[in-house]
Scaffold this motif. Sequence first.
Motif, PDB file in Angstrom:
ATOM      1  N   ASN A 220       0.831  -1.224   0.000  1.00  0.00           N
ATOM      2  CA  ASN A 220       0.000   0.000   0.000  1.00  0.00           C
ATOM      3  C   ASN A 220       0.854   1.257   0.000  1.00  0.00           C
ATOM      4  O   ASN A 220       0.404   2.326  -0.384  1.00  0.00           O
ATOM      5  CB  ASN A 220      -0.921  -0.006   1.221  1.00  0.00           C
ATOM      6  CG  ASN A 220      -1.938  -1.150   1.131  1.00  0.00           C
ATOM      7  OD1 ASN A 220      -2.454  -1.441   0.046  1.00  0.00           O
ATOM      8  ND2 ASN A 220      -2.173  -1.827   2.246  1.00  0.00           N
ATOM      9  N   ALA A 221       2.086   1.128   0.468  1.00  0.00           N
ATOM     10  CA  ALA A 221       2.947   2.316   0.597  1.00  0.00           C
ATOM     11  C   ALA A 221       3.830   2.522  -0.635  1.00  0.00           C
ATOM     12  O   ALA A 221       4.602   3.472  -0.691  1.00  0.00           O
ATOM     13  CB  ALA A 221       3.822   2.172   1.839  1.00  0.00           C
ATOM     14  N   ILE A 222       3.721   1.668  -1.627  1.00  0.00           N
ATOM     15  CA  ILE A 222       4.553   1.823  -2.830  1.00  0.00           C
ATOM     16  C   ILE A 222       3.943   2.906  -3.723  1.00  0.00           C
ATOM     17  O   ILE A 222       2.764   2.823  -4.079  1.00  0.00           O
ATOM     18  CB  ILE A 222       4.654   0.497  -3.621  1.00  0.00           C
ATOM     19  CG1 ILE A 222       5.359  -0.574  -2.773  1.00  0.00           C
ATOM     20  CG2 ILE A 222       5.407   0.714  -4.941  1.00  0.00           C
ATOM     21  CD1 ILE A 222       5.395  -1.953  -3.416  1.00  0.00           C
ATOM     22  N   PRO A 223       4.717   3.944  -4.071  1.00  0.00           N
ATOM     23  CA  PRO A 223       4.165   4.990  -4.946  1.00  0.00           C
ATOM     24  C   PRO A 223       3.893   4.426  -6.339  1.00  0.00           C
ATOM     25  O   PRO A 223       4.750   3.753  -6.918  1.00  0.00           O
ATOM     26  CB  PRO A 223       5.266   6.043  -4.992  1.00  0.00           C
ATOM     27  CG  PRO A 223       6.518   5.353  -4.574  1.00  0.00           C
ATOM     28  CD  PRO A 223       6.120   4.191  -3.720  1.00  0.00           C
ATOM     29  N   ILE A 224       2.692   4.686  -6.848  1.00  0.00           N
ATOM     30  CA  ILE A 224       2.308   4.168  -8.165  1.00  0.00           C
ATOM     31  C   ILE A 224       2.261   5.331  -9.153  1.00  0.00           C
ATOM     32  O   ILE A 224       1.505   6.282  -8.981  1.00  0.00           O
ATOM     33  CB  ILE A 224       0.936   3.464  -8.126  1.00  0.00           C
ATOM     34  CG1 ILE A 224       0.980   2.269  -7.167  1.00  0.00           C
ATOM     35  CG2 ILE A 224       0.488   3.045  -9.536  1.00  0.00           C
ATOM     36  CD1 ILE A 224       1.923   1.151  -7.583  1.00  0.00           C
ATOM     37  N   GLU A 225       3.099   5.231 -10.159  1.00  0.00           N
ATOM     38  CA  GLU A 225       3.187   6.288 -11.172  1.00  0.00           C
ATOM     39  C   GLU A 225       1.899   6.363 -11.988  1.00  0.00           C
ATOM     40  O   GLU A 225       1.375   5.335 -12.416  1.00  0.00           O
ATOM     41  CB  GLU A 225       4.369   5.991 -12.101  1.00  0.00           C
ATOM     42  CG  GLU A 225       4.543   6.956 -13.250  1.00  0.00           C
ATOM     43  CD  GLU A 225       5.645   6.542 -14.207  1.00  0.00           C
ATOM     44  OE1 GLU A 225       6.110   5.379 -14.146  1.00  0.00           O
ATOM     45  OE2 GLU A 225       6.052   7.380 -15.032  1.00  0.00           O
ATOM     46  N   GLU A 226       1.398   7.548 -12.199  1.00  0.00           N
ATOM     47  CA  GLU A 226       0.258   7.785 -13.093  1.00  0.00           C
ATOM     48  C   GLU A 226       0.810   8.498 -14.330  1.00  0.00           C
ATOM     49  O   GLU A 226       1.456   9.543 -14.191  1.00  0.00           O
ATOM     50  CB  GLU A 226      -0.793   8.654 -12.396  1.00  0.00           C
ATOM     51  CG  GLU A 226      -2.106   8.792 -13.159  1.00  0.00           C
ATOM     52  CD  GLU A 226      -3.112   7.669 -12.911  1.00  0.00           C
ATOM     53  OE1 GLU A 226      -3.048   7.012 -11.850  1.00  0.00           O
ATOM     54  OE2 GLU A 226      -3.966   7.479 -13.786  1.00  0.00           O
TER      55      GLU A 226
END
Length: 348
Positions: free
Chosen positions: A285-291
């Motif tokens: 949940n804490a992994i930044p997901i690139e948009e």
Amino acid sequence: MPLEKVETLRWKDGCLEMIDQRVLPARFEYLAYADAASVAAGIRAMVVRGAPAIGVAAAYGVALEALKLRAASAAERRSAMTKAFDVLAASRPTAVNLFWALKRMRALWDRLGGASGDEFANALLAEAHEVLAEDIRINRSMGAHGAALLADGARVLTHCNAGALATAGHGTALGVIRSAVETGKKISVIADETRPFLQGARLTAWEMVQEKIPVTLITDNMAGFMMSRGEVDAVIVGTDRVAANGDVANKIGTYMVAVLARRHGIPFYVACPLSTIDLGIPDGNAIPIEERDASEVTGFRDCQWAAAGVAVRNPAFDVTPAELVTALITEQGVVKQPNRQNVAALFK
Ligand SMILES: CSC[C@H]1O[C@H](OP(=O)(O)O)[C@H](O)[C@@H]1O
């Protein structure tokens, strides 16, 4: 062209050259880079992509900036290098190898203290060369460990491209396949096209065709059908960041493949160099997901097909919970059913 001769990134005439992966397989061309800002732009634009390859590119981006600053004062160098680290760190948020490489280069910079401009630049360039060479060694070690998991004749589904083009060479997920083939096993690949950037259709298919490893291209929405017909024996993917509990961030669509694989009792393997494990992140949940930009979804390059004005989401990655991962394949060995304890044990 024999792929082992293909260098995803190379040092040539004082510049970093990177294959422009945006135009493969139609065109095979290198672009030259001479400073950190242009390397950062190349990472952002996905000229180079793939977690390990991004890390190697960032290491060279730091070295290139130092080479530009050989004659600068210590104060000018400090200011410019800080900007270089910042612009590279801002290029893409999910692949932890980028930050792993910058941390390694920054630690060397700190150790160099009062070195001259030349000493400073030469040391950072040597470190970037080592990051590249080390990546290939790691991929080959990972490949050897993973090859044992694939039976002779296995039909292996892949998602995205975790091949030589995503690394400094050999690949992570495709590196396992290459290593299995090198042991004499007959392995065939089923490559998800991997919308929207089509890394599977454009890059994985190209790598496998170049090396005459049997490869069948499918659209992403065919994976479930192939599994339901008993045509997939294993799934192997790469990763951009593994959390401390074993949750795996990888190209968008990986989570769907993992759920389908579990539904059909098919092993789901993740090829994962230790540089891609982030113990500072407790869970997925804490992994930044690139948009990324909507235009990648509404069409492909100059061919746009979606209705004008439509709203778009374009997350470039998703997270597969550790419980869906059969094993992580690392350069230190295979970690079955990854969890907080056995992931941490890799670093003991
Ligand atoms: C060996 S890491 C490859 C990894 O990187 C890809 O993402 P992108 O092409 O956007 O850089 C994808 O997640 C692959 O699995």
